[in-house]
Scaffold this active site. Structure first.
Site, mmCIF file in Angstrom:
data_model
loop_
_atom_site.group_PDB
_atom_site.id
_atom_site.type_symbol
_atom_site.label_atom_id
_atom_site.label_comp_id
_atom_site.label_asym_id
_atom_site.label_seq_id
_atom_site.Cartn_x
_atom_site.Cartn_y
_atom_site.Cartn_z
ATOM 1 N N LYS A 77 0.116 -11.147 7.374
ATOM 2 C CA LYS A 77 0.457 -9.769 7.588
ATOM 3 C C LYS A 77 -0.981 -9.152 8.132
ATOM 4 C CE LYS A 77 1.347 -5.148 5.579
ATOM 5 N NZ LYS A 77 0.588 -4.717 6.572
ATOM 6 N N THR B 28 -3.003 -6.566 9.597
ATOM 7 C CA THR B 28 -3.194 -5.014 9.492
ATOM 8 C C THR B 28 -4.777 -4.831 10.113
ATOM 9 O OG1 THR B 28 -1.685 -4.599 7.901
ATOM 10 C CG2 THR B 28 -3.092 -2.750 8.282
ATOM 11 N N TYR C 190 -1.959 -11.012 3.081
ATOM 12 C CA TYR C 190 -1.948 -9.441 3.780
ATOM 13 C C TYR C 190 -3.643 -9.553 4.018
ATOM 14 C CZ TYR C 190 -1.318 -4.497 3.595
ATOM 15 O OH TYR C 190 -1.144 -3.064 3.876
ATOM 16 N N SER D 71 4.895 1.246 7.505
ATOM 17 C CA SER D 71 5.253 2.662 6.661
ATOM 18 C C SER D 71 6.095 3.440 7.472
ATOM 19 C CB SER D 71 4.011 3.370 6.221
ATOM 20 O OG SER D 71 3.360 3.922 7.157
ATOM 21 N N SER E 84 0.918 -1.125 0.005
ATOM 22 C CA SER E 84 0.011 -0.079 -0.004
ATOM 23 C C SER E 84 0.897 1.278 -0.066
ATOM 24 C CB SER E 84 -0.870 -0.044 1.268
ATOM 25 O OG SER E 84 -1.271 -1.226 1.514
ATOM 26 N N THR E 85 1.860 1.343 0.728
ATOM 27 C CA THR E 85 2.888 2.499 1.235
ATOM 28 C C THR E 85 3.647 2.482 -0.229
ATOM 29 O OG1 THR E 85 2.967 1.693 3.282
ATOM 30 C CG2 THR E 85 4.515 3.312 2.458
ATOM 31 N N GLY F 106 0.589 -5.076 11.287
ATOM 32 C CA GLY F 106 0.410 -4.254 10.470
ATOM 33 C C GLY F 106 0.341 -2.549 10.604
ATOM 34 N N GLU G 91 0.816 2.028 15.051
ATOM 35 C CA GLU G 91 0.443 2.555 16.039
ATOM 36 C C GLU G 91 -0.046 1.701 17.395
ATOM 37 O OE1 GLU G 91 -0.697 2.652 12.935
ATOM 38 O OE2 GLU G 91 -2.210 4.088 12.964
HETATM 39 C C1 HMN Z 1 2.105 -1.634 3.026
HETATM 40 O O1 HMN Z 1 1.183 -2.578 2.477
HETATM 41 O O2 HMN Z 1 2.693 -0.861 2.468
HETATM 42 C C2 HMN Z 1 2.041 -1.762 4.503
HETATM 43 O O3 HMN Z 1 2.142 -2.990 4.957
HETATM 44 C C3 HMN Z 1 1.040 -0.954 5.279
HETATM 45 C C4 HMN Z 1 1.286 -0.759 6.748
HETATM 46 O O4 HMN Z 1 0.724 -1.808 7.498
HETATM 47 C C5 HMN Z 1 0.538 0.490 7.020
HETATM 48 N N1 HMN Z 1 -0.814 0.200 6.766
HETATM 49 C C6 HMN Z 1 -1.520 1.151 6.080
HETATM 50 O O5 HMN Z 1 -1.306 2.134 5.479
HETATM 51 C C7 HMN Z 1 -3.031 0.928 5.738
HETATM 52 C C8 HMN Z 1 0.827 1.093 8.407
HETATM 53 O O6 HMN Z 1 2.426 1.254 8.389
HETATM 54 C C9 HMN Z 1 0.265 2.296 8.541
HETATM 55 O O7 HMN Z 1 0.490 3.402 7.459
HETATM 56 C C10 HMN Z 1 0.626 3.284 9.851
HETATM 57 O O8 HMN Z 1 0.255 2.037 10.900
HETATM 58 C C11 HMN Z 1 0.024 4.550 10.056
HETATM 59 O O9 HMN Z 1 -1.692 4.208 10.296
#
Ligand code: HMN
Length: 293
Positions: free
Chosen positions: A164, A166, A136, A207, A46-47, A188, A191
Site C-alpha cells: 500500500k 501512501t 503499508y 479515507s 490510520s483512518t 494511498g 488526492e
Molecule cells: C489508512 O490507513 O487508514 C488509510 O490507508 C490511509 C489513507 O491512505 C489516507 N492516508 C492518510 O491519512 C495518511 C488517505 O486516504 C488520506 O487521508 C487522503 O488521501 C487525504 O490526505
C-alpha cells in the site's frame, strides 16, 4: 494480484461521546460505504485511529466489521503495531474473523534496523495463518523510508503480496511497477488516485472513499474506458473536498461529515485528535449535503 486489486475504503472507527467504540455505528458505516459501490474495506488503519486504541479494542473492531461485511466485500485488516507481539495477536484475530489479507505499517517510534523490520513482517505472516500481507509504506507518518532494495527484501518474504503505497512520489510508484510487474500496488493518497493509477497502481485504499466512493469508482471506470478527461474531472471534484478536509483535519473532518449525513451518532475522535474547528463546520456541512444530493 487479481482478487485483491480494487478500491478499499479506509474505515473510520466511530466512537461515542466518551470515546468508546460505537458498534452499531460501525456497522451502519460499513453498510453506507458498500452502498456507494465500494466493495473493499481497509479496517483498523490510520483512518480507524487504530494506534490510539488498545489491542483488545482493535481486535473487537476488526471482528465487528468482518461480521457485518464478510462475503460482501474484500477485507484487509491493518495489524501494524509498535511491538511484534501486538501485531501478531491482531493478525491471528484477522485470520479467525475471515479477513482476505492483513496489512501493517512498519514498527514505529524506535529506529529499528532492517533485520528487525524483516523479522516483524515474517512473524506477522506466520501468525496470519495463510492470509497474504500487504506492506503499508507511509514514510511521512511512520518515519520509515524503504529503498527499492529494502522493498525487494520485504517482497521476497513468502506471503507478502504487495504494497500500500501512501506517497505522492509517482516516480517511485512507476519504479515499483516496473520492478515488480505482478505485485499488488494500492495507491494511498486519494488526492493523487488518478496519477497513482496511471503510474501503475492496481487500485487504492482511501479515507475519502467513505464519503465519495461513487466518484472513485467512476474515475476507475473512466480510466479503464480511456476517458482521461472525465477521470481528471472526477479527480478535481474529489480534490475540492479533500482540500477542505485537509484544512479541517482529515479524520475529524470525515467523522464530522458522516455525522452530518446521519451515518454515525457522534463525530468524536480520540484525543489528542481535536474536534473540527468552528470555522469549518458550515463548509463541511455544505459539502456533505452536496455529496448526499
Ligand atoms: C489508512 O490507513 O487508514 C488509510 O490507508 C490511509 C489513507 O491512505 C489516507 N492516508 C492518510 O491519512 C495518511 C488517505 O486516504 C488520506 O487521508 C487522503 O488521501 C487525504 O490526505
Amino acid at each position: 494480484p487479481g482478487g485483491l486489486a480494487r478500491l478499499y475504503a479506509a474505515l473510520p472507527t466511530p466512537f461515542d461521546a466518551q470515546e468508546g467504540f460505537a458498534e452499531t455505528c460501525q456497522r451502519s458505516l460499513a453498510r453506507f460505504v458498500l452502498r456507494q459501490g465500494i466493495d473493499g474495506l481497509y479496517v483498523g488503519g490510520s483512518t480507524g485511529e487504530s494506534l490510539m486504541q488498545s489491542v483488545e479494542e482493535r481486535r473487537e473492531g476488526l471482528r465487528v466489521v468482518a461480521d457485518e461485511a464478510r462475503g460482501q466485500a474484500k477485507l484487509i485488516g491493518h495489524v501494524g503495531a509498535i511491538s511484534t507481539r501486538d501485531a501478531v495477536a491482531l493478525a491471528r484475530a484477522c485470520a479467525e474473523a475471515g479477513y482476505d489479507a492483513v496489512s501493517a505499517i512498519p514498527p514505529i517510534y524506535f529506529p529499528h534496523g532492517k533485520d528487525a523490520i524483516t523479522g516483524y513482517y515474517r512473524d506477522i505472516v506466520e501468525a496470519a495463518q495463510g492470509l497474504p500481507l500487504v506492506i503499508y509504506n507511509i514514510p511521512a507518518m511512520s518515519s520509515v523510508s524503504f529503498s527499492l532494495a529494502e522493498l525487494d527484501r520485504l517482497l521476497a518474504i513468502p506471503g507478502v503480496i504487495g504494497i500500500k503505497q501512501t506517497s505522492i512520489d509517482m516516480y517511485q510508484m512507476e519504479q515499483l511497477r516496473r520492478r515488480y510487474p505482478g505485485t499488488l500496488l494500492l495507491n494511498g493518497y486519494d488526492e493523487v488516485f488518478l496519477a497513482g493509477m496511471v503510474s501503475g497502481a492496481n487500485g487504492g485504499i482511501g479515507s475519502t472513499y467513505n464519503v465519495m466512493g461513487g466518484r472513485y469508482r467512476r474515475m476507475q471506470q473512466a480510466l479503464a474506458a480511456g476517458q482521461v478527461e472525465e477521470a481528471m474531472r472526477l479527480q478535481s471534484a474529489c480534490n475540492e473536498v479533500i482540500d477542505l478536509l485537509v484544512q479541517a483535519g482529515v479524520f475529524p473532518g470525515l467523522k464530522f461529515m458522516l455525522h452530518h449525513m446521519g451515518v454515525i451518532a457522534s463525530p468524536r475522535t480520540r484525543a489528542p485528535l481535536l474536534p473540527v474547528a468552528e470555522q469549518f463546520h458550515a463548509p463541511l456541512r455544505q459539502t456533505a449535503d452536496t455529496l448526499m444530493a
